[in-house]
Design an enzyme around this catalytic site. Structure first.
Site, short mmCIF file in Angstrom:
data_model
loop_
_atom_site.label_atom_id
_atom_site.label_comp_id
_atom_site.label_asym_id
_atom_site.label_seq_id
_atom_site.Cartn_x
_atom_site.Cartn_y
_atom_site.Cartn_z
N LYS A 37 0.84 -1.21 0.00
CA LYS A 37 0.00 0.00 0.00
C LYS A 37 0.87 1.25 0.00
CE LYS A 37 -1.79 1.64 4.04
NZ LYS A 37 -1.46 3.08 4.23
N ASN A 38 1.81 1.31 0.94
CA ASN A 38 2.57 2.55 1.09
C ASN A 38 3.50 2.82 -0.09
OD1 ASN A 38 1.26 3.06 3.44
ND2 ASN A 38 2.98 2.54 4.79
N ARG A 82 -3.64 10.97 4.66
CA ARG A 82 -2.47 11.84 4.73
C ARG A 82 -1.56 11.70 3.51
NH1 ARG A 82 1.15 14.60 8.06
NH2 ARG A 82 3.29 14.06 7.58
N CYS A 128 -4.87 13.50 12.80
CA CYS A 128 -4.83 12.08 12.47
C CYS A 128 -4.90 11.33 13.78
CB CYS A 128 -3.53 11.77 11.75
SG CYS A 128 -3.21 10.02 11.63
N ARG A 176 1.49 14.53 13.26
CA ARG A 176 1.99 14.34 11.89
C ARG A 176 2.06 15.63 11.08
NH1 ARG A 176 -0.61 8.83 9.64
NH2 ARG A 176 1.42 8.50 8.76
N PRO A 177 2.90 16.56 11.46
CA PRO A 177 3.02 17.81 10.71
C PRO A 177 3.72 17.61 9.36
CG PRO A 177 4.69 17.71 12.41
CD PRO A 177 3.86 16.47 12.56
N MET A 178 3.85 18.70 8.60
CA MET A 178 4.50 18.60 7.27
C MET A 178 5.72 19.51 7.16
SD MET A 178 1.66 18.18 4.32
CE MET A 178 2.93 18.23 3.07
N LEU A 203 8.88 19.11 7.55
CA LEU A 203 10.06 18.61 6.83
C LEU A 203 9.86 18.64 5.31
CD1 LEU A 203 10.73 15.61 9.23
CD2 LEU A 203 12.14 17.67 9.03
N ASP A 215 4.38 0.41 12.13
CA ASP A 215 3.14 -0.15 11.57
C ASP A 215 2.91 -1.62 11.96
OD1 ASP A 215 2.57 2.26 10.39
OD2 ASP A 215 3.10 1.66 8.35
N ILE A 257 7.85 6.61 17.02
CA ILE A 257 7.56 7.33 15.77
C ILE A 257 6.32 8.20 15.92
CG2 ILE A 257 7.20 7.10 13.28
CD1 ILE A 257 9.90 5.97 14.13
N ARG A 266 -8.76 0.10 4.45
CA ARG A 266 -7.77 1.03 3.93
C ARG A 266 -6.48 0.30 3.56
NH1 ARG A 266 -6.03 5.44 7.59
NH2 ARG A 266 -4.70 5.62 5.79
C1 UD1 Z 1 4.73 6.67 6.42
C2 UD1 Z 1 3.77 5.54 6.23
C3 UD1 Z 1 3.16 5.11 7.56
C4 UD1 Z 1 4.27 4.81 8.55
C5 UD1 Z 1 5.27 5.95 8.64
C6 UD1 Z 1 6.46 5.63 9.51
C7 UD1 Z 1 2.90 5.97 4.01
C8 UD1 Z 1 1.73 6.34 3.18
N1 UD1 Z 1 2.70 5.96 5.32
O1 UD1 Z 1 3.97 7.76 6.92
O2 UD1 Z 1 2.35 3.97 7.35
O3 UD1 Z 1 3.71 4.58 9.83
O4 UD1 Z 1 5.75 6.28 7.32
O5 UD1 Z 1 7.11 4.49 9.05
O6 UD1 Z 1 3.95 5.64 3.51
N2 UD1 Z 1 7.10 14.26 10.87
C9 UD1 Z 1 7.36 15.58 11.17
N3 UD1 Z 1 7.38 16.50 10.17
C10 UD1 Z 1 7.18 16.15 8.87
C11 UD1 Z 1 6.92 14.81 8.55
C12 UD1 Z 1 6.90 13.87 9.57
O7 UD1 Z 1 7.56 15.91 12.33
O8 UD1 Z 1 7.23 17.03 8.00
C13 UD1 Z 1 7.05 13.26 11.96
C14 UD1 Z 1 5.65 12.65 12.09
O9 UD1 Z 1 4.83 13.45 12.89
C15 UD1 Z 1 5.95 11.32 12.71
C16 UD1 Z 1 7.32 10.95 12.14
O10 UD1 Z 1 7.87 12.17 11.65
O11 UD1 Z 1 6.06 11.43 14.10
C17 UD1 Z 1 7.26 9.93 11.03
O12 UD1 Z 1 6.55 10.43 9.96
P1 UD1 Z 1 6.85 10.03 8.46
O13 UD1 Z 1 8.08 9.16 8.39
O14 UD1 Z 1 6.81 11.25 7.64
O15 UD1 Z 1 5.59 9.13 8.14
P2 UD1 Z 1 4.59 9.24 6.92
O16 UD1 Z 1 5.35 9.44 5.66
O17 UD1 Z 1 3.48 10.16 7.26
#
Ligand code: UD1
Length: 426
Positions: free
Chosen positions: A22-23, A94, A118, A123-125, A127, A308, A330, A400
């Site tokens: 999926k991912n 997301r 979520c 889960r901010p953006m 980065l 996961d 995480i 999902r």
């Molecule tokens: C992806 C996976 C999800 C998995 C996760 C961690 C997909 C669609 N989803 O989610 O199933 O659980 O990786 O292996 O591939 N963070 C920040 N700022 C950012 C981005 C992330 O602080 O800009 C933090 C998040 O809040 C979280 C951590 O980093 O605590 C991990 O997030 P990230 O690795 O980005 O996970 P996703 O890509 O959302």
């Protein structure tokens, strides 16, 4: 709303085919936005998240056709009509934010809704935004949307991530494929889904090195072209089904499974007393010798233990001999399955990011509620090993990320059925 009814306590035996990831698929699909030529993905999983991404890409004007019972996706972004990813779709999932990098790269602009809250954490953006800004994008937040533009196009740069975010790595790598010059991404995520994305981008003509390591180097090219790519095996579905015979006893071969996708998980199973063997066709898992031993788990980015699989591992530990400490590093709010497992007789104490599970001899069936994707499947696993009947409600979470759960588990001897709203089975 559908429910799944499980009659626990049966040993399992047979084979379970593992689907495409999926991912991986959710990041490969937006890669179509990088080219005006067709992209074909094979081994795609049949999931509601994939349908959500299909809906999002179509809303941008892309063509997405699901062929061969949904296992082949034919995508084309020849005639895009929009660069606006609407809140109504993004809020459902997301991973919708993965259109940001490709739209910026090809059209030099994008408007993408922030995903919003979520269930498993903030889960901010930040980065994603910092990385794309390093490539020259101007991004501002207005009305809940990220408004991004890169007049004159993106430019390669060096960027070091504070945390190895999976999604940010994917967005930055996709964006950098069409940037002018070289991008060096430090502290990049190393997940197999990223390696899979890079393989696909390379087949589309991108010049990338270092995937699977902490440094990914991308040499921008003028344009990408079409390709056909097979989606990598879903390591989370794989790990989930490996836990089924570990919990219930018996022997199951997970077809298509490879130990290198899940080394740290396999080590934990081994330490707990589960037999794990790589075969030419997949991974064979067996449990024959009575009760398992408790093991401790810390979730970490790949190659560490995957977050996961934390909920599913907790289901295994509920009946192991001894005390198991599971530490979630995480996501900050990812123990919502614990109170539901407690309804089945599990002994779990949660303090912040740590759960302490004291194994009991047996769980007992109970009505429980799915709270998120991985939590929902952990309840099903626990129920398969429990005495009596469990009814899991809110199973739309399950749809999902798991295709044909009832069929796959029934084929190895589990007794479960899906009950539609007005009665009747799947
Ligand atoms: C992806 C996976 C999800 C998995 C996760 C961690 C997909 C669609 N989803 O989610 O199933 O659980 O990786 O292996 O591939 N963070 C920040 N700022 C950012 C981005 C992330 O602080 O800009 C933090 C998040 O809040 C979280 C951590 O980093 O605590 C991990 O997030 P990230 O690795 O980005 O996970 P996703 O890509 O959302």
């Amino acid at each position: 709303m559908d429910q799944i009814v499980i009659e626990g306590g049966r040993e399992l035996s047979g084979e379970i085919p593992i689907a495409g990831a999926k991912n991986a698929c959710l990041t490969l699909m937006p890669a179509t936005l990088l080219t005006d030529q067709p992209l074909t993905l094979t081994n795609a999983p049949r999931l509601s998240d994939i349908r959500t991404m299909t809906e999002l890409l179509r809303s941008l004007g892309a063509e997405v056709a699901a062929l061969q019972d949904g296992q082949v996706l034919a995508l084309s972004s020849h005639d895009l009509t929009s660069h606006h990813a609407d809140y109504e779709i993004v809020r459902k999932m997301r991973a919708s934010n993965l259109v940001l990098g490709p739209l910026l790269a090809r059209f030099h602009r994008a408007e993408v809704s922030l995903p919003g809250g979520c269930a498993i954490g903030a889960r901010p953006m930040d980065l994603h935004i910092e990385g794309l800004s390093a490539l020259g994008a101007e991004i501002e937040l207005r009305d809940g949307y990220l408004h991004a533009k890169a007049p004159g196009g993106l430019k390669g740069a060096r960027f070091e991530m504070r945390f190895a975010s999976v999604g940010a790595t994917e967005n930055i790598v996709m964006a950098a494929t069409l940037a002018k010059g070289t991008t060096v991404l430090g502290n990049a995520a190393r997940e197999p889904e990223i390696v899979d994305l890079v393989r696909c981008l390379r087949a589309m003509g991108a010049q990338i090195e270092g995937e699977g390591t902490g440094t990914i180097t991308i040499e921008g090219v003028d344009a990408l072209h079409g390709a056909t790519h097979e989606v990598v095996t879903d390591r989370i579905e794989l790990g989930t089904y490996m836990l089924a015979p570990a919990i219930c006893g018996g022997e199951v071969e997970c077809l298509g499974g490879r130990v290198e996708l899940l080394e740290s998980f396999c080590e934990k199973l081994d330490a707990a007393g589960v037999q794990v063997e790589q075969t030419p066709h997949g991974i064979k898992v067996a449990r024959r010798n009575g009760r398992l031993s408790a093991v401790d788990v810390v979730t970490e980015p790949f190659p560490g233990f995957p977050t996961d699989l934390q909920a599913q591992m907790m289901a295994l530990m509920c009946t192991a001999d001894g005390v198991s400490v599971l530490e979630e590093r995480i996501f900050e709010n990812r123990f919502m399955h614990a109170p539901e497992l407690a309804r089945m007789g599990a002994q779990i104490e949660v303090h912040g990011g740590t759960a302490r599970v004291t194994g009991v001899e047996r769980l007992r069936g109970a009505p429980v509620m799915a709270t998120d994707l991985r939590a929902s499947v952990s309840l099903i696993l626990a129920a398969l090993g429990a005495e009596g009947e469990t009814v899991v409600s809110r199973v739309y979470h399950l749809d999902r990320g798991y295709e044909r759960v009832v069929r796959k588990l029934s084929a190895v001897g589990a007794k479960l059925s899906r009950v539609k709203d007005g009665g009747g089975d799947e």
